[in-house]
Motif scaffolding. Structure first.
Motif, short mmCIF file in Angstrom:
data_model
loop_
_atom_site.label_atom_id
_atom_site.label_comp_id
_atom_site.label_asym_id
_atom_site.label_seq_id
_atom_site.Cartn_x
_atom_site.Cartn_y
_atom_site.Cartn_z
N ILE A 217 0.87 -1.18 0.00
CA ILE A 217 0.00 0.00 0.00
C ILE A 217 0.90 1.22 0.00
CG2 ILE A 217 -1.78 1.30 1.23
CD1 ILE A 217 -2.60 -1.39 2.58
N TYR A 218 0.82 2.00 -1.06
CA TYR A 218 1.63 3.22 -1.18
C TYR A 218 0.79 4.38 -0.66
CZ TYR A 218 4.83 6.68 -3.22
OH TYR A 218 5.72 7.70 -3.41
N LEU A 219 1.12 4.84 0.54
CA LEU A 219 0.32 5.87 1.21
C LEU A 219 1.07 7.20 1.23
CD1 LEU A 219 -2.22 6.56 2.99
CD2 LEU A 219 -0.83 5.92 4.96
N ARG A 220 0.35 8.28 0.93
CA ARG A 220 1.00 9.59 0.96
C ARG A 220 1.30 10.00 2.41
NH1 ARG A 220 -2.91 14.23 0.70
NH2 ARG A 220 -1.46 15.13 -0.77
N SER A 221 2.39 10.74 2.55
CA SER A 221 2.85 11.08 3.90
C SER A 221 2.02 12.19 4.54
CB SER A 221 4.32 11.49 3.87
OG SER A 221 4.49 12.62 3.04
N GLU A 222 1.13 12.82 3.74
CA GLU A 222 0.28 13.88 4.30
C GLU A 222 -0.86 13.31 5.13
OE1 GLU A 222 1.29 13.55 1.23
OE2 GLU A 222 2.19 15.41 0.51
N TYR A 223 -0.94 11.99 5.24
CA TYR A 223 -2.05 11.35 5.95
C TYR A 223 -1.59 10.60 7.20
CZ TYR A 223 -5.36 11.96 1.98
OH TYR A 223 -6.20 12.46 1.02
N PRO A 224 -1.15 11.32 8.25
CA PRO A 224 -0.63 10.62 9.43
C PRO A 224 -1.66 9.77 10.17
CG PRO A 224 -0.82 12.99 9.85
CD PRO A 224 -1.06 12.79 8.39
N VAL A 225 -2.91 10.19 10.19
CA VAL A 225 -3.92 9.39 10.89
C VAL A 225 -4.15 8.07 10.15
CG1 VAL A 225 -6.30 9.31 11.75
CG2 VAL A 225 -5.02 11.47 11.83
N ALA A 226 -4.27 8.15 8.84
CA ALA A 226 -4.45 6.94 8.04
C ALA A 226 -3.25 6.00 8.23
CB ALA A 226 -4.62 7.30 6.56
N GLN A 227 -2.06 6.58 8.31
CA GLN A 227 -0.85 5.77 8.50
C GLN A 227 -0.94 4.98 9.80
OE1 GLN A 227 2.78 8.05 8.80
NE2 GLN A 227 4.08 6.22 8.87
N ARG A 228 -1.38 5.65 10.85
CA ARG A 228 -1.46 4.98 12.16
C ARG A 228 -2.54 3.89 12.14
NH1 ARG A 228 -4.93 6.23 16.17
NH2 ARG A 228 -5.35 8.33 15.39
N VAL A 229 -3.74 4.24 11.65
CA VAL A 229 -4.85 3.28 11.68
C VAL A 229 -4.53 2.07 10.79
CG1 VAL A 229 -7.29 2.92 11.10
CG2 VAL A 229 -6.56 5.07 12.19
N LEU A 230 -4.02 2.35 9.60
CA LEU A 230 -3.72 1.27 8.68
C LEU A 230 -2.61 0.37 9.23
CD1 LEU A 230 -4.59 0.28 5.93
CD2 LEU A 230 -2.97 1.84 4.88
N GLY A 231 -1.60 0.99 9.83
CA GLY A 231 -0.51 0.22 10.43
C GLY A 231 -1.04 -0.74 11.49
N GLN A 232 -1.94 -0.22 12.33
CA GLN A 232 -2.51 -1.08 13.37
C GLN A 232 -3.39 -2.17 12.75
OE1 GLN A 232 -3.96 2.39 15.66
NE2 GLN A 232 -3.28 1.30 17.47
N ALA A 233 -4.18 -1.79 11.74
CA ALA A 233 -5.07 -2.76 11.10
C ALA A 233 -4.28 -3.89 10.47
CB ALA A 233 -5.94 -2.06 10.05
N LEU A 234 -3.12 -3.57 9.88
CA LEU A 234 -2.30 -4.62 9.25
C LEU A 234 -1.78 -5.59 10.31
CD1 LEU A 234 -0.40 -2.52 6.54
CD2 LEU A 234 -2.06 -4.35 6.11
N GLU A 235 -1.39 -5.05 11.47
CA GLU A 235 -0.93 -5.93 12.55
C GLU A 235 -2.05 -6.86 13.01
OE1 GLU A 235 0.79 -3.84 15.90
OE2 GLU A 235 2.16 -2.78 14.53
N ILE A 236 -3.25 -6.28 13.17
CA ILE A 236 -4.39 -7.09 13.62
C ILE A 236 -4.71 -8.16 12.56
CG2 ILE A 236 -6.86 -7.03 14.20
CD1 ILE A 236 -6.32 -4.11 15.21
N ALA A 237 -4.67 -7.76 11.30
CA ALA A 237 -4.99 -8.71 10.22
C ALA A 237 -4.01 -9.88 10.21
CB ALA A 237 -4.98 -7.99 8.87
#
Ligand SMILES: Cc1cc2nc3c(=O)[nH]c(=O)nc-3n(C[C@H](O)[C@H](O)[C@H](O)COP(=O)(O)O)c2cc1C
Ligand code: SF4
Ligand code: FES
Lengths: 512, 154
Positions: A217-237
């Motif tokens: 997933i190539y995520l833009r760096s202007e989205y810090p909240v998405a980065q955090r949520v997605l990072g956690q979601a990937l760990e849970i997955a």
């Protein structure tokens, strides 16, 4: 007391975290037990922070926009349904009731990081069906759905899946384009923050269908909240087995890595994105070869926008023909439009294709935020056309927009009131292109700088007629000589502004 | 410098997009990509110095000089323009007496443009020290930045 407050950027940016703190403090002072659930956003951004209270029996009542100063009074009023900030059952608010929420069905309702809540609300049904019907039929369903890429180019997804599936290689990749650089768009961000497991499920299905075992997933760096949520979601997955050797019980292996961009708009273009993902400068590659055949590390790669991949689970769960029944002609399914800029009720509107621009701007958007008349809207991001009110009866679908040389793009609609100066907007289009050009071709790299200079002259009123001629010639050169749509479509906003708002280009001469 | 740099970037060697990941990590650790780090990175990733420089300069996220204590980024894109983004920008720059890309002499603030923060229905928008901000009032925001500049200079 159960209280739902969004963690979405659009809520946090206007004080949602502070409102949560105030609620916790006030409850503590009153010795009331509260359970705070952070959700995604419902997408009614003018009401953020939107606080929802769960009543006995599970019904929710919404309050917004809530500021820290409102919290005490809300407690005092016992969150009564007739409070000035109350909106009743959020699902019954006309803005939401008038939508066809398929992709965004869960967004704003569940805790985005609760895998249990995801599964209980229909999650994984698409993956289960894909695993049971197998790769070939899964691709058939995507074909039947008529789904077209939501990133901008609107290419039929099924054809791309078939191409990647048919390519022989020991390694294939799924790459999710979460670079969402277009001004006026935030649907990728909202779903990443509000329902990240949906994207993960979509990517696992895609992997199973085309024979890829690895996703990025190539995520833009202007989205810090998405980065955090997605990072956690990937760990849970990972932990829950949605990713791994037997991804979601599909029998196929699949893993996903999150990769952060570094502030370059052009990296949203798929070949530039692949270069960047390989750790290089994000310079656009010539096509062919198509990324579907030679993509990441030269291997067959399915590149898709976030929203395209998020449509996949429901296509599989309900069938391609179910999805195809939404929309008009070759614009099938639903589209999450985004109302932005100077609009009273800005936010996310997911509807079937076929609504008019007028309905989106007025029925949903409620006109301008300033209260002044609408002068223009820009549809489809910085490379999209400026459209005047006389064209607002246009249907919002790929074919109608194609006919006037414009695009729906990623579904962003930016509203401007009468104070806007379309000559300034045309100049900005060149400035943006000059700033973000990857530098590979001259018409884009140099033409954009020239275009900005010419626009500056026009704006100052010098040799306007000659300079407008120069401008049109320059646009032609950029259209014909650019490798990608960055240079090739920068003329779209410029020429549409000139065509529909010629008076703005002659403002000085006419002594305005 | 070189061993600290090496420690930060070495974990990313061999990964997909390792160089970009390493640059992000280096900047997060040190605050910017110093010229002296370029040969170290080139060496560790087995690239030429020109290649590394080319990557660093391509991406606007990577700084080549230390930034101020506080980082301010103001959205310049269309949806924010439509709700007064230009006035927000002008007032902020004037209040700080800076141009985009500059850091004040006390090293208190750095102010930069950014193109869309996904807050396009909640503009005008900005990012202050990594925190997103929407529906900003140009005058109040300018006052806030001046205060930030004062505090940062202490
Ligand atoms: C200048 C430029 C910028 C683009 N930016 C994005 C973007 O931010 N997100 C995106 O999904 N697609 C973007 N695209 C489109 C991609 O090149 C590509 O078509 C898309 O990722 C394919 O996915 P889809 O089929 O799901 O739309 C951009 C294209 C161009 C020319
Ligand atoms: S048109 Fe512009 S952005 Fe696209 S490849 Fe050419 S120089 Fe790069
Ligand atoms: S245009 Fe400013 S946040 Fe999107």
């Amino acid at each position: 007391m159960k209280v739902y407050v969004p963690l979405d950027t659009a809520a946090v940016a206007v004080g949602a975290d502070e409102v949560v703190e105030a609620i916790v403090a006030e409850a503590e002072a009153r010795k009331v037990a509260v359970e705070i659930v952070r959700t995604g956003s419902r997408g009614m951004h003018w009401l953020e922070p939107l606080v929802e209270i769960e009543r006995v029996g599970g019904a929710r009542v919404a309050f917004g926009p809530v500021s820290v100063g409102d919290v005490k009074a809300l407690f005092e009023a016992d969150f009564a349904s007739d409070h000035a900030l109350a909106h009743g059952d959020p699902a019954e608010i006309p803005y939401l009731k008038g939508q066809d929420r398929q992709t965004f069905a869960r967004c704003g309702i569940i805790d985005p990081l609760s895998f249990g809540a995801y599964c209980k609300s229909g999650g994984l049904a698409g993956l289960k069906r894909a695993a049971s019907i197998g790769a070939v039929e899964t691709i058939d369903e995507v074909m039947t759905s008529g789904l077209r890429g939501r990133g901008g180019a609107a290419f039929p997804s099924g054809i791309k899946w078939r191409t990647v599936a048919g390519a022989e290689a020991e390694q294939k990749y799924i790459v999710c384009n979460a670079d969402e650089g277009d001004s006026g768009t935030f649907s990728d961000r909202m779903i990443l923050e509000g329902d990240p497991f949906l994207l993960i499920e979509g990517m696992v299905i895609a992997g199973l269908a085309v024979g890829a075992t690895k996703g990025f997933i190539y995520l833009r760096s202007e989205y810090p909240v998405a980065q955090r949520v997605l990072g956690q979601a990937l760990e849970i997955a990972q932990r829950e087995g949605l990713l791994g050797a037997d991804a979601g019980g599909s029998g196929c292996a699949f893993d996903i890595e999150l990769f952060m961009g570094a502030g370059a708009y052009i990296c949203g273009e798929e070949t530039s994105l692949l270069e960047s993902l390989e750790g290089k400068r994000g310079q656009v590659r010539a096509k062919p070869p198509l990324p579907a055949l030679e993509g990441l590390h030269g291997k067959p790669t399915l590149v898709h926008n976030v929203i395209s991949l998020c449509a996949v689970p429901s296509v599989l769960a309900n069938g391609g023909s179910w999805y195809h029944d939404f929309g008009v002609g070759r614009s099938t399914g639903t589209m999450p439009f985004q109302l932005a800029g100077n609009v009273k009720c800005g936010g996310l509107v997911e509807v079937a294709f076929g609504l008019s621009l007028h309905d989106l701007i007025y029925k949903f958007g409620g006109g301008t935020r300033s209260g002044k008349p609408v002068k223009a809207v820009q549809v489809g991001g910085p490379l999209g056309a400026y459209i005047p009110p006389s064209k607002f009866d246009m249907m919002m679908d790929y074919e109608t927009f194609g006919k006037i040389g414009a695009g729906v793009g990623h579904g962003g609609i930016v509203v401007f009131d009468e104070d806007a100066d379309l000559a300034q907007q045309a100049k900005y289009a060149f400035d943006f292109c000059a700033e973000e050009s990857c530098g590979k071709c001259t018409p884009c790299r140099i033409g954009s700088v020239r275009g900005s200079e010419v626009m500056a002259k026009i704006i100052s009123g010098s040799d306007v007629t000659e300079n407008i001629e120069l401008l049109t010639d320059l646009c032609e050169v950029m259209e014909d000589g650019s490798l990608c749509a960055m240079g090739g479509m920068t003329p779209v906003p410029v020429l549409s502004a000139l065509k529909y708002f010629p008076e703005d280009f002659r403002a000085v001469k006419e002594g305005k | 410098m070189s061993s600290a740099t090496e420690a930060l970037i070495t974990p990313f060697v061999g990964q997909t997009g390792g160089l970009l990941r390493a640059l992000h990590a280096l900047q997060a650790g040190v605050g910017y990509i110093d010229a002296s780090a370029i040969p170290v990175i080139a060496d560790v990733f087995n690239l030429t110095k020109a290649e590394v420089k080319g990557v660093v300069s391509f991406y606007s996220d990577f700084r080549r000089a230390p930034a101020g204590k506080h980082s301010i980024k103001i959205c310049q894109a269309e949806a924010c323009q439509a709700v007064g983004g230009r006035s927000l920008t002008d007032k902020a720059l004037r209040a700080l007496d800076l141009s985009f890309g500059e850091t004040d002499s006390a090293g208190a603030v750095t102010i930069e443009p950014v193109y869309c923060l996904g807050l396009c229905a909640s503009g005008p928008a900005a990012m202050v020290d990594g925190k997103l901000r929407g529906r900003l009032d140009p005058n109040l925001f300018a006052d806030e930045l001046v205060q930030l500049q004062k505090d940062g200079a202490k």
